[in-house]
Motif scaffolding. Structure first.
Motif, PDB file in Angstrom:
ATOM      1  N   MET B  42       0.861  -1.116   0.011  1.00 28.03           N
ATOM      2  CA  MET B  42       0.024   0.099   0.238  1.00 28.03           C
ATOM      3  C   MET B  42       0.771   1.517  -0.273  1.00 28.03           C
ATOM      4  SD  MET B  42      -3.043  -0.937   0.454  1.00 28.03           S
ATOM      5  CE  MET B  42      -4.025  -2.408   1.057  1.00 28.03           C
ATOM      6  N   PRO B  43       0.179   2.213  -0.463  1.00 31.20           N
ATOM      7  CA  PRO B  43      -0.885   2.795  -1.131  1.00 31.20           C
ATOM      8  C   PRO B  43      -1.093   1.977  -2.473  1.00 31.20           C
ATOM      9  CG  PRO B  43       0.035   4.565  -1.238  1.00 31.20           C
ATOM     10  CD  PRO B  43       0.820   3.706  -0.264  1.00 31.20           C
ATOM     11  N   ALA B  44      -2.661   1.049  -2.500  1.00 34.77           N
ATOM     12  CA  ALA B  44      -2.890   0.272  -4.298  1.00 34.77           C
ATOM     13  C   ALA B  44      -3.149   1.171  -4.776  1.00 34.77           C
ATOM     14  CB  ALA B  44      -2.947  -0.829  -3.689  1.00 34.77           C
ATOM     15  N   ASP B 225      -6.254  -3.060  -4.320  1.00 35.39           N
ATOM     16  CA  ASP B 225      -6.730  -2.779  -2.397  1.00 35.39           C
ATOM     17  C   ASP B 225      -7.860  -2.561  -2.712  1.00 35.39           C
ATOM     18  OD1 ASP B 225      -7.537  -1.660  -0.394  1.00 35.39           O
ATOM     19  OD2 ASP B 225      -6.146   0.302  -0.795  1.00 35.39           O
TER      20      ASP B 225
END
Ligand code: SF4
Ligand code: SF4
Lengths: 496, 243
Positions: B42-44, B225
């Motif tokens: 992440m962040p994805a 995500d």
């Protein structure tokens, strides 16, 4: 204090020279037979452990694509070599992420690849010997599974996955880690890491209610096992007794109180932490997660909210639905699960909380992004919400906030040094050394902006910092819970 | 047709088979092994399209490597881009008529050979001179760079030192493709070049060169995500739940 030297804080962080085997002898206590057997692992090292280990590795390769792809794909570019806080703090080359992976990869190559079978020397393949096993035991317990290395690898190779697999193999041959396995046993039996039984919890919560009453004159409840409450709050059990965790718990209670939302804790699911992840055991992680499902069903709640805990939030956010879902019995208007910071942030946005920032004017606060929140989960509806939301909650609660150096925060954050099942006294040396990069960044903002407090949203980070800060000549109580700041600022009796 | 031509022709088919089948087997294995948990770094991105974009940035620009280390990025990226150009340029030996865009690439491809060599030498210097990278290198890591460097040098020699009869090279290659075997030019740089390339193709599916397909299968980069939106469950996990 201890028989090792606390590393000196460096003014300009440089990549250290290699000090071979600097922490080779450093390994945690081995699990006792009773800890092992409770989790379904052999009590002690099996006679035919080599065969069992290789068979287990084969099984994991079939079950986890990540493991196979990561073991195959590394090109030894070296991009990750300087990214691990344990390497920076110990200077031991085997703490470089790629070198840590290679401890397992060398064995994988030997038994599972053409090149390793026929040209072992050429590709650095090794037989699985007792020395190799001991090396695994040391260095796979010097990895906090923080995923920082994965951020920088061109293929996203995540050493955390490798160390989870290695720990699972070691459990399968009867060489488990005491700290993790003993704790998981307690959760299966009693419901939380501490082995705190229901009546003791009840006592603690009543004590807290009295404290809040004494402090504020307001009756704020910390309800336990209340059927029909809207929200089930699952929080790390450290929140029930440790400092500064407990101040965070008081903060959650005040937020629920002012928002007028009914909530409850559960004695059955009295633990947000899930150490099943640390030992790479899907099965154990699932059993711990199923307790939360059962508690939510039994209590008939509409929402599940998690308290401040890093790896717990990873398991909750990324795995809970997989492990214990589907959660179609909950109110579909809310994400399952929610983080307490998301919850508080929403209330702040809607103007439902009355916060007086000046209550925290005696502090200059900085924020430590916990690895598992930063690199393995999210908050809110957009990527990166996990960086924004806790900071917004802090800024709504205090006037003085500054960030640490950009390459030490957000997804580049440095581990506190105690994650991944390392938060045990027998690993104090690695914990102190691993904290070095975070301490350096903290020193910088302390000197430059007069930072007095370090806020965190992870039970492990908080415990780790409380212990480690003094080694670096910071005051122990510098570490605070984010909801402790909320707790200080919230004006009870003005909104409800 | 000399014996040598026949040996090379047969070897070429064998090598191609090892390369294609070996790679196909490996990729099948990757496709078929499940990814039971959501583990994107992440962040994805939240969506499949977002993931495609992330993957594109990763493959085309080496985004993560850029964030990590500017030197490795520079050398590695220059080497790979140059290699891509060189490979495209080589298409003209396998196609008739030559596609027009390959003609356009041609002049760049020629000089890319030098860039490729420079990138490789720089990467090797790092591997030898930097303590950390030397520590993590196996003999195979050095040999791989040596192999690529010799491929680049022998290729450049054919162009700039002892000119190889490329018309004959093309006839040889097309003959292989059309199963109408033709003799190949018997000059040293070409034969060395071809031999080394065949060696590389054999090694490919059994070495770290698997990073090329591997990057597309890396769960930390290819997952969206969306774990709170849809339930993610591996087959073996579903079976386990049923029991
Ligand atoms: S996951 Fe974290 S602790 Fe483990 S090797 Fe990578 S950077 Fe180091
Ligand atoms: S960054 Fe990735 S590919 Fe490079 S050495 Fe580290 S693990 Fe291997």
């Amino acid at each position: 204090m201890a028989d090792f030297e606390t590393p000196a804080l460096r003014e300009y962080p440089v990549i250290p020279h290699l000090k071979r085997d600097a922490t080779a002898g450093l390994s945690p206590f081995v699990a006792k037979p009773e800890h092992q057997e409770r989790l379904g692992f052999p009590g002690e090292l099996l006679d035919n452990w080599e065969d069992v280990a290789i068979a287990k590795m084969g099984e994991l390769l079939e079950k986890y694509r990540a493991l196979r792809v990561y073991l195959d794909s590394c090109v030894k570019c070296g991009a990750c070599t300087d990214k691990c806080h344990y390497f920076i703090g110990t200077e031991d080359p085997k703490n470089m992420p790629v070198a840590r992976q290679d401890l397992l990869r060398s064995v994988y190559r030997r038994y599972f690849t053409f090149a390793g079978k026929y040209f072992p020397r050429l590709v650095g393949a090794r037989d699985l010997t007792r020395e190799v096993l001991d090396e695994w035991y040391s260095y796979f317990h010097q990895c906090s599974q923080c995923r920082r290395c994965s951020v920088f690898c061109p293929y996203g190779i995540d050493t955390a996955e490798i160390s989870m697999a290695a720990r699972e193999i070691m459990d399968a041959v009867g060489l488990g880690q005491k700290y993790c396995n003993e704790i998981i046993g307690k959760v299966h039996k009693i419901g939380n890491n501490l082995g705190l039984p229901g009546p003791a919890m009840q006592d603690t919560l009543e004590g807290l209610e009295e404290d809040i009453k004494d402090d504020t004159g307001i009756d704020v409840k910390l309800p336990l096992d209340v059927e029909g409450a809207d929200v089930l709050l699952v929080t790390p059990s450290a929140d029930f007794f440790a400092e500064p965790h407990i101040d965070g718990l008081i903060g959650y209670a005040k937020v629920f109180h002012q928002a007028g939302i009914s909530w409850t804790l559960s004695t059955y699911a009295s633990e947000a932490a899930n150490f099943g992840m640390f030992i790479g055991s899907y099965e154990n992680m699932r059993q711990v997660s199923l307790r939360i499902r059962k508690a939510a069903l039994d209590l008939g709640v509409k929402r599940i909210i998690f308290g401040e805990c890093g790896h717990a939030w990873r398991v909750a956010y990324s795995f809970l639905d997989t492990l214990a879902g589907p959660f179609d019995f909950l109110d579909p208007r809310y994400p399952v699960p929610q983080h307490i910071c998301e919850f508080t942030y929403d209330l702040i946005q809607r103007g439902a909380l009355n916060l007086d920032r000046s209550a925290n004017d005696h502090m200059v606060v900085t924020f430590h992004d916990s690895c598992n929140v930063a690199r393995a989960s999210r908050m809110g509806s957009m990527p990166g919400g996990q960086f924004i939301i806790p900071r917004e909650v802090i800024k709504a609660s205090c006037n003085n906030f500054v960030d640490m150096r950009p390459d030490t925060i957000h997804d580049q954050t440095f581990c506190c040094g105690g994650g991944g099942g390392l938060l045990t006294d027998d690993l104090m040396e690695i914990r102190v050394k691993g904290a070095l990069p975070r301490m350096e960044a903290l020193r910088e903002v302390q000197q430059e902006y007069g930072v007095t407090h370090l806020a965190a949203i992870c039970a492990i980070c908080k415990s780790q910092f409380a212990k480690v800060l003094p080694y670096y000549d910071f005051p122990m109580d510098m570490i605070v819970s984010v909801h402790q700041l909320v707790s200080n600022a919230i004006q009870l009796g003005t909104k409800e | 047709m000399a014996l040598l031509d026949i040996v090379y022709s047969l070897a070429f088919y064998a090598v191609t088979a090892v390369f294609v089948l070996g790679l196909a087997l490996r990729i099948t294995l990757y496709v078929r092994s499940p990814a039971p948990l959501k583990i994107p770094t992440m962040p994805a991105p939240l969506t499949k399209q977002g993931v495609a974009l992330r993957m594109f940035r990763e493959v085309a620009f080496f985004e993560s490597l850029f964030r990590s280390n500017k030197w490795i990025w520079l050398f590695g990226w220059v080497f790979h881009v140059a290699l891509a150009l060189v490979l495209l340029r080589h298409l003209r030996y396998f196609t008739d008529p030559v596609w027009s865009w390959v003609v356009l690439v041609q002049p760049f491809g020629m000089y890319a050979g030098f860039a490729m060599l420079a990138g490789l030498v720089a990467l090797w210097l790092r591997r030898v001179l930097l303590e950390r990278i030397r520590y993590i290198s196996s003999p195979s890591d050095h040999l791989m760079l040596a192999l690529l460097i010799f491929i680049a040098i022998s290729g450049l020699m054919m162009k700039f030192v002892s000119h190889t009869d490329v018309v004959a090279v093309k006839a040889f290659m097309l003959g292989l493709i059309r199963f109408d075997w033709q003799p190949m030019p018997h000059d040293a740089p070409f034969m060395i070049h071809l031999t080394l390339v065949m060696l590389l193709m054999v090694i490919f599916p059994y070495s770290k060169l698997l990073h090329a397909p591997g990057v597309f299968f890396s769960p930390s980069r290819n997952q969206a995500d969306d774990s709170r939106q849809r339930r993610h469950l591996a087959t073996w996990a579903r079976d386990m739940e049923a029991n």
